[in-house]
Design a protein around this motif. Structure first.
Motif, mmCIF file in Angstrom:
data_model
loop_
_atom_site.group_PDB
_atom_site.id
_atom_site.type_symbol
_atom_site.label_atom_id
_atom_site.label_comp_id
_atom_site.label_asym_id
_atom_site.label_seq_id
_atom_site.Cartn_x
_atom_site.Cartn_y
_atom_site.Cartn_z
ATOM 1 N N LEU A 111 0.805 -1.380 0.162
ATOM 2 C CA LEU A 111 -0.068 0.147 0.122
ATOM 3 C C LEU A 111 1.149 1.271 -0.017
ATOM 4 O O LEU A 111 0.842 2.183 -0.806
ATOM 5 N N ALA A 112 1.932 1.266 0.920
ATOM 6 C CA ALA A 112 2.687 2.396 1.031
ATOM 7 C C ALA A 112 3.690 2.466 -0.582
ATOM 8 O O ALA A 112 3.571 3.586 -0.856
ATOM 9 N N MET A 115 0.963 4.171 -2.741
ATOM 10 C CA MET A 115 0.884 5.744 -2.289
ATOM 11 C C MET A 115 1.905 6.515 -2.707
ATOM 12 O O MET A 115 1.571 7.548 -2.768
ATOM 13 N N THR A 119 1.707 10.684 -2.620
ATOM 14 C CA THR A 119 2.269 11.490 -1.664
ATOM 15 C C THR A 119 3.100 12.468 -2.185
ATOM 16 O O THR A 119 3.139 13.556 -1.577
ATOM 17 N N LYS A 125 -3.319 12.282 3.033
ATOM 18 C CA LYS A 125 -2.822 10.743 3.324
ATOM 19 C C LYS A 125 -4.036 9.933 3.377
ATOM 20 O O LYS A 125 -4.127 8.680 2.764
ATOM 21 N N ARG A 129 -4.250 7.064 0.769
ATOM 22 C CA ARG A 129 -4.494 5.514 1.033
ATOM 23 C C ARG A 129 -5.777 4.905 0.136
ATOM 24 O O ARG A 129 -5.759 3.665 -0.088
ATOM 25 N N GLU A 130 -6.929 5.654 0.141
ATOM 26 C CA GLU A 130 -8.084 4.928 -0.574
ATOM 27 C C GLU A 130 -7.834 4.708 -1.774
ATOM 28 O O GLU A 130 -8.250 3.496 -2.329
ATOM 29 N N ALA A 133 -5.424 1.785 -2.282
ATOM 30 C CA ALA A 133 -6.222 0.412 -1.921
ATOM 31 C C ALA A 133 -6.911 0.129 -3.064
ATOM 32 O O ALA A 133 -7.058 -1.051 -3.701
ATOM 33 N N GLU A 145 -2.632 -5.484 1.022
ATOM 34 C CA GLU A 145 -1.976 -4.024 1.476
ATOM 35 C C GLU A 145 -0.781 -3.844 2.260
ATOM 36 O O GLU A 145 -0.080 -3.049 2.166
ATOM 37 N N LYS A 146 -0.787 -4.745 3.428
ATOM 38 C CA LYS A 146 -0.139 -4.887 4.369
ATOM 39 C C LYS A 146 1.359 -5.513 4.190
ATOM 40 O O LYS A 146 2.101 -5.664 5.046
#
Length: 271
Positions: A111-112, A115, A119, A125, A129-130, A133, A145-146
């Motif tokens: 996910l990061a 993103m 960013t 943020k 994130r939305e 995802a 995502e994690k």
């Protein structure tokens, strides 16, 4: 005359629409004197799927990087006629780039990683994130995502890279042999998923490959390049309907198209 493909003039644009990118008489000579690309003319139209096909050393990746602004032509111009210019006078290149290696940040989750472009653009943020995802879900990675890159397979890491390239919804996605290091089964699956994504999102795709089979399966149009120096030898329309699936991949039409393009590539290699 073979009706499976048609050569097109470099200036031709379907429906008379203005191209997203115009490559005009572009050459690239490196500091050591090597002429990597010579006098290339190419229009990239909205919604096309274009493969750059050719042997190693024919300038495919060099041309792709110049379109992306990651290198400058030694001669000629690369124009973005519909996007305008930024404060410094440079073209506003509305694109995403997928490298041959996924180039993910190993310390960041999937996910990061997706993103990151949001960013850098200053997107809030929660919104970033939305959107990240949603893009991971679109490439088939909902639930991951994690996960960190070390926890993902090669194909999954490439999906993250594609999601990152598309998260800003660019008009053009440039891909430099993104599936070259993957096994055949994974490569076929990602070819299918990429076509489905392209069909849904309506971006222009420019895909570098050595594979005749991959180029025919994916493309509306194949640009065949020769090496030393890198130059365009043929610009061919692939007259096969979408969606394409395993039935197309095993059809006589597909085999015929591959023979035709293989012949063009052989001519380019021998030129």
């Amino acid at each position: 005359m073979d009706t499976a493909y048609l050569s097109r003039p470099h200036e031709e644009q379907a429906g008379g629409a203005e191209p997203l990118v115009s490559v005009r008489n572009v050459s690239k000579r490196f500091g050591n004197g090597t002429l990597a690309v010579h006098d290339v003319n190419l229009n990239l139209g909205a919604g096309e799927f274009i493969s750059l096909l050719g042997p190693s050393g024919c300038g495919k990746s060099t041309l792709l990087r110049m379109i992306a602004g990651l290198g400058s032509p030694s001669g000629g111009t690369i124009e973005w006629p519909t996007t305008g210019r930024d404060a410094s006078g440079e073209p506003q290149r509305d694109l995403g780039f997928v490298f041959q290696d996924p180039t993910l940040m190993p310390w960041a989750t999937a996910l990061a990683n997706v993103m990151m472009p949001l960013t850098l653009k200053g997107v809030r943020k929660a919104e970033a994130r939305e959107r990240a995802a949603a893009m991971l879900a679109l490439v088939g990675l909902a639930g991951f995502e994690k996960s960190y890159p070390r926890e993902l397979s090669g194909g999954m890491k490439m999906r993250v890279s594609i999601a990152r390239g598309l998260v800003l919804r660019p008009k053009i996605l440039l891909m430099d042999e993104p599936f070259a290091a993957l096994d055949e089964i994974t490569r076929h699956r990602l070819n299918d998923d990429l076509l489905e994504l392209w069909w849904k999102e309506k971006f222009t795709a420019v895909f570098v490959t050595h594979s005749v089979f991959e180029s025919v399966y994916l493309s509306k149009r194949i640009v065949v390049m020769a090496a030393r120096p890198g130059r365009v030898m043929a610009d061919l329309d692939v007259d096969a309907p979408y969606p394409r699936d395993e039935l197309f991949r095993t059809s006589p039409e597909y085999a015929h198209l591959c023979r035709v393009i293989s012949g063009k590539l052989k001519e380019a290699i021998g030129s």
